[in-house]
Design an enzyme around this catalytic site. Structure first.
Site, PDB file in Angstrom:
ATOM      1  N   GLY A  94      29.349  41.633  38.628  1.00  0.00           N
ATOM      2  CA  GLY A  94      31.105  41.577  39.191  1.00  0.00           C
ATOM      3  C   GLY A  94      30.539  43.369  39.256  1.00  0.00           C
ATOM      4  O   GLY A  94      29.670  44.210  39.146  1.00  0.00           O
ATOM      5  N   ASP A 152      20.029  43.539  29.882  1.00  0.00           N
ATOM      6  CA  ASP A 152      20.960  43.952  30.122  1.00  0.00           C
ATOM      7  C   ASP A 152      21.087  45.415  31.266  1.00  0.00           C
ATOM      8  O   ASP A 152      19.939  45.272  31.399  1.00  0.00           O
ATOM      9  CB  ASP A 152      21.396  44.613  28.927  1.00  0.00           C
ATOM     10  N   GLU A 153      22.084  45.083  32.140  1.00  0.00           N
ATOM     11  CA  GLU A 153      21.672  46.200  33.676  1.00  0.00           C
ATOM     12  C   GLU A 153      20.519  45.848  34.735  1.00  0.00           C
ATOM     13  O   GLU A 153      20.099  46.591  34.231  1.00  0.00           O
ATOM     14  CB  GLU A 153      21.967  47.550  32.797  1.00  0.00           C
ATOM     15  N   VAL A 154      20.677  44.760  34.686  1.00  0.00           N
ATOM     16  CA  VAL A 154      19.198  44.235  35.699  1.00  0.00           C
ATOM     17  C   VAL A 154      18.938  45.154  36.452  1.00  0.00           C
ATOM     18  O   VAL A 154      17.859  45.056  37.446  1.00  0.00           O
ATOM     19  CB  VAL A 154      19.164  42.481  36.138  1.00  0.00           C
ATOM     20  N   CYS A 169      46.046  50.818  41.145  1.00  0.00           N
ATOM     21  CA  CYS A 169      47.000  49.946  41.817  1.00  0.00           C
ATOM     22  C   CYS A 169      47.459  48.992  40.415  1.00  0.00           C
ATOM     23  O   CYS A 169      48.598  47.996  40.139  1.00  0.00           O
ATOM     24  CB  CYS A 169      47.133  49.319  42.919  1.00  0.00           C
TER      25      CYS A 169
END
Length: 209
Positions: free
Chosen positions: A25, A103-105, A163
């Protein structure tokens, strides 16, 4: 299906089948929070878990993976996929590793995808997280391939910084303004350098002329 239930964990116990879970994401979508939660669940289920983070990501800690909300998990800080492999081989000599977290591939070299496949084929559960696209809205390396090969994919959304609508884009901010197209791709500075934006509020980076 977004995550594994206890029956699937029990099936793993009996069949020793590996698989890949991808959590992806935009920025501030809760990827690391979910990543930590899943690894903890498997650790509580008596699985031996090892977690790795890229050396470039030292925003909050060198020794821990830490989410924006403060959740933390012990980890190895590594520079390459080869270093991950070496550590796993060493740890397997002490006790068999059941679960690997990365993590954070997107910040690792491209060989990490092949390593992840090898680990899953060896019967290891591999859980990874990473950004699905960069600030230009182009696919991020490694994540683009894992979207195809992973057995389980969870795509999380954030809330738009402007927003409040659902956001799935990461706006890079430099000196208070959206970054230009040619801005450096990797800048790990958290909320001061990025904002989650929805489709309507996202500003496509301009190219310098």
């Amino acid at each position: 299906m977004t995550e594994l239930d206890i029956n699937e964990i029990e099936a793993y116990n009996s069949n020793k089948m590996g698989w890949i879970e991808l959590i992806t994401g935009c920025m501030f979508a809760g990827k690391t929070e979910e990543f930590i939660r899943r690894l903890r669940v498997l650790s509580y289920a008596k699985k031996r878990v090892l977690a790795f983070k890229p050396s470039i990501d030292n925003r909050y800690s060198v020794e821990n993976i830490i989410s924006h909300s403060g959740s933390k998990l012990d980890s190895y800080l590594v520079h390459s996929s080869d270093e991950i492999k070496q550590i796993i081989e060493k740890e397997n000599q002490i006790q068999q590793v059941d679960v690997i977290g990365i993590d954070e591939v997107q910040f690792f070299d491209e060989q990490v995808v092949e390593l992840i496949e090898q680990l899953a084929n060896q019967g290891i559960i591999v859980i990874v997280n990473g950004l699905d696209k960069d600030f230009r809205c182009l696919p991020f390396k490694n994540v683009d391939k894992l979207l195809v090969t992973a057995e389980f994919v969870t795509k999380l959304r954030a809330r738009c910084h402007l927003c409040g609508n659902f956001a799935n884009r990461s706006q890079k901010i430099v000196n208070g303004q959206p970054a230009l197209w040619d801005s450096p791709l990797i800048l790990v500075d958290g909320k001061e350098s990025y904002e989650a934006r929805c489709r309507n509020c996202f500003i496509v980076p301009k190219k310098e002329v």
